[in-house]
Design a protein around this motif. Structure first.
Motif, PDB file in Angstrom:
ATOM      1  N   ARG A 130      -3.542   3.783  -7.005  1.00 33.08           N
ATOM      2  CA  ARG A 130      -1.450   4.309  -7.256  1.00 33.08           C
ATOM      3  C   ARG A 130      -0.870   3.916  -8.827  1.00 33.08           C
ATOM      4  O   ARG A 130       0.424   4.408  -8.497  1.00 33.08           O
ATOM      5  N   ASN A 132      -6.897   0.677  -9.780  1.00 31.46           N
ATOM      6  CA  ASN A 132      -6.049   1.044  -8.415  1.00 31.46           C
ATOM      7  C   ASN A 132      -5.269   2.829  -8.265  1.00 31.46           C
ATOM      8  O   ASN A 132      -4.244   2.680  -9.319  1.00 31.46           O
ATOM      9  N   TYR A 168       3.554   2.805  -5.232  1.00 28.47           N
ATOM     10  CA  TYR A 168       3.363   3.944  -6.551  1.00 28.47           C
ATOM     11  C   TYR A 168       3.752   3.725  -7.399  1.00 28.47           C
ATOM     12  O   TYR A 168       5.009   3.076  -7.265  1.00 28.47           O
ATOM     13  N   GLU A 190       0.470  -1.676   0.090  1.00 32.99           N
ATOM     14  CA  GLU A 190      -0.368   0.677   0.491  1.00 32.99           C
ATOM     15  C   GLU A 190       0.636   0.919   0.392  1.00 32.99           C
ATOM     16  O   GLU A 190       0.646   2.388  -0.137  1.00 32.99           O
ATOM     17  N   ASN A 191       2.363   1.161   0.014  1.00 34.27           N
ATOM     18  CA  ASN A 191       2.618   2.678   0.498  1.00 34.27           C
ATOM     19  C   ASN A 191       3.504   2.629  -0.697  1.00 34.27           C
ATOM     20  O   ASN A 191       4.385   3.307  -1.035  1.00 34.27           O
TER      21      ASN A 191
END
Length: 385
Positions: free
Chosen positions: A237, A235, A208, A205-206
């Protein structure tokens, strides 16, 4: 090496300009030549090299902008005294209509390189990491270094695709931005869409991912390729960068754009240059996006040029890396710098060296007459070696 003073004087600006520079508070540092200038020397500052050389070194569109684009840009010059507010809005709406997204999801740039810069600035810094393939387009890495971020380079696979498993493993240690150029520059190779979609689904999740689709239009014939704008993934990101430099032939106008979630584009926009799109580029781009038939014709023409390049290479027992772009990378069987110098001496510029590929030359596709000269010079090199 040309200095700022001698550069202006050589252009005929005169002694007054030189004197003004002498009293300037800024140092008379060495003038840094452009990418063409680095290849041919200081004369390129006067335009001599561009007028006389065959330029197969920067993956440009040798045929120029689409006809409607040229007309729109010429008309826009009549409004050059006005700020491009209305033109900017029209461009953003045209992009959002093309991709069926909200205008707030669009961010524009002075070339797609500015999109790379603002993405790096927004998502990286000390304690964060940029993960990039090698070799690839270097701009994201250069910008990341300026932020204090760690840069982790992952070699391409044996078939010149992104090593997605290795890149995924690099995301475990800290927040990351992953740069994916697809088709990749300088190899012109492709990483299949299905592999990329699986990779994105596994990202923490962190992290991109910044997908550079500069060469998108040249790869659409491949069943392994689907744009992340034409068929987005769910998504937020994912950031996609596009440019008007390639299929649309507007490299000199410096215009690109990015698409992502509204939250991401807002975050990136704070690093954007104010008024970064000029009126001529904006009006030309709106016309380019509307001229679908001419764009498709340009895509077919590039495919024909690419086919002819590979046919000529095969006749000479050369095996370029399979190309999905408007250039090809091939093993030349000797140090690439020798080949570059041979072509330079014969009035042709080809791509520079890339790390880990010291015997590979990158060749942009030119017009048929230019490519005939390229192969004649190649054959002359073989006879002289």
């Amino acid at each position: 090496m040309l200095t700022r003073r001698s550069f202006l004087q050589s252009l005929g600006v005169g002694a007054a300009a030189g004197a003004a520079l002498a009293t300037s508070p800024f140092p008379l540092e060495a003038f840094e030549p452009s990418r063409h200038g680095q290849a041919v020397g200081a004369k390129s500052a006067l335009g001599a090299a561009r007028a006389n050389a065959i330029l197969l070194n920067s993956n440009e569109n040798a045929y120029g902008p689409l006809p409607g684009t040229v007309a729109a840009m010429q008309q826009a010059l009549g409004w050059a005294n006005r700020y491009p507010d209305f033109d900017y809005d029209a461009l953003v709406w045209a992009i959002s209509d093309l991709h069926k997204i909200k205008p707030q999801q669009v961010i524009t740039g002075c070339g797609s390189t500015e999109i790379l810069r603002v993405a790096v600035a927004a998502f990286l810094g000390p304690g964060k990491k940029l993960i990039v393939p090698t070799p690839t387009f270097e701009a994201a890495g250069d910008y990341a270094a300026a932020t204090g971020a760690e840069i982790d380079k992952v070699p391409l696979t044996s078939n010149y695709a992104h090593d997605l498993e290795a890149m995924l493993a690099k995301t475990a240690s800290m927040p990351s931005l992953i740069y994916i150029c697809n088709p990749n520059n300088p190899t012109a190779s492709l990483t299949p869409r299905k592999h990329l979609a699986t990779f994105i689904g596994k990202l923490p999740e962190n992290s991109y991912v910044l997908i550079d689709e500069a060469y998108h239009h040249f790869a659409t014939h491949s069943p392994d390729y689907t744009s992340f704008l034409d068929q987005p993934v769910n998504n937020p990101r994912v950031i996609v960068a596009r440019t008007f430099s390639k299929i649309y032939g507007m490299a000199g106008m410096r215009l690109g754009y990015g698409v992502s979630s509204i939250e991401n584009t807002q975050r990136m926009r704070s690093f954007q240059t104010q008024d970064n799109v000029n009126m001529v580029a904006a009006q030309g781009a709106v016309a380019a996006l509307a001229d679908t038939w001419e764009m498709q014709a340009a895509t077919r023409r590039n495919a024909a040029d690419r086919h002819e390049f590979f046919a000529q290479a095969a006749r000479r027992s050369l095996t370029p890396i399979p190309s999905f772009a408007n250039f090809a990378m091939m093993d030349v069987g000797r140090p690439a710098i020798e080949v570059m110098n041979h072509f330079k001496q014969n009035g042709i510029l080809i791509g520079r060296r890339f790390p880990g590929m010291d015997q590979f030359a990158r060749v942009s596709f030119g017009k048929p007459a230019e490519m005939q000269k390229f192969w004649a010079v190649w054959d002359g090199m073989g006879k002289s070696s």
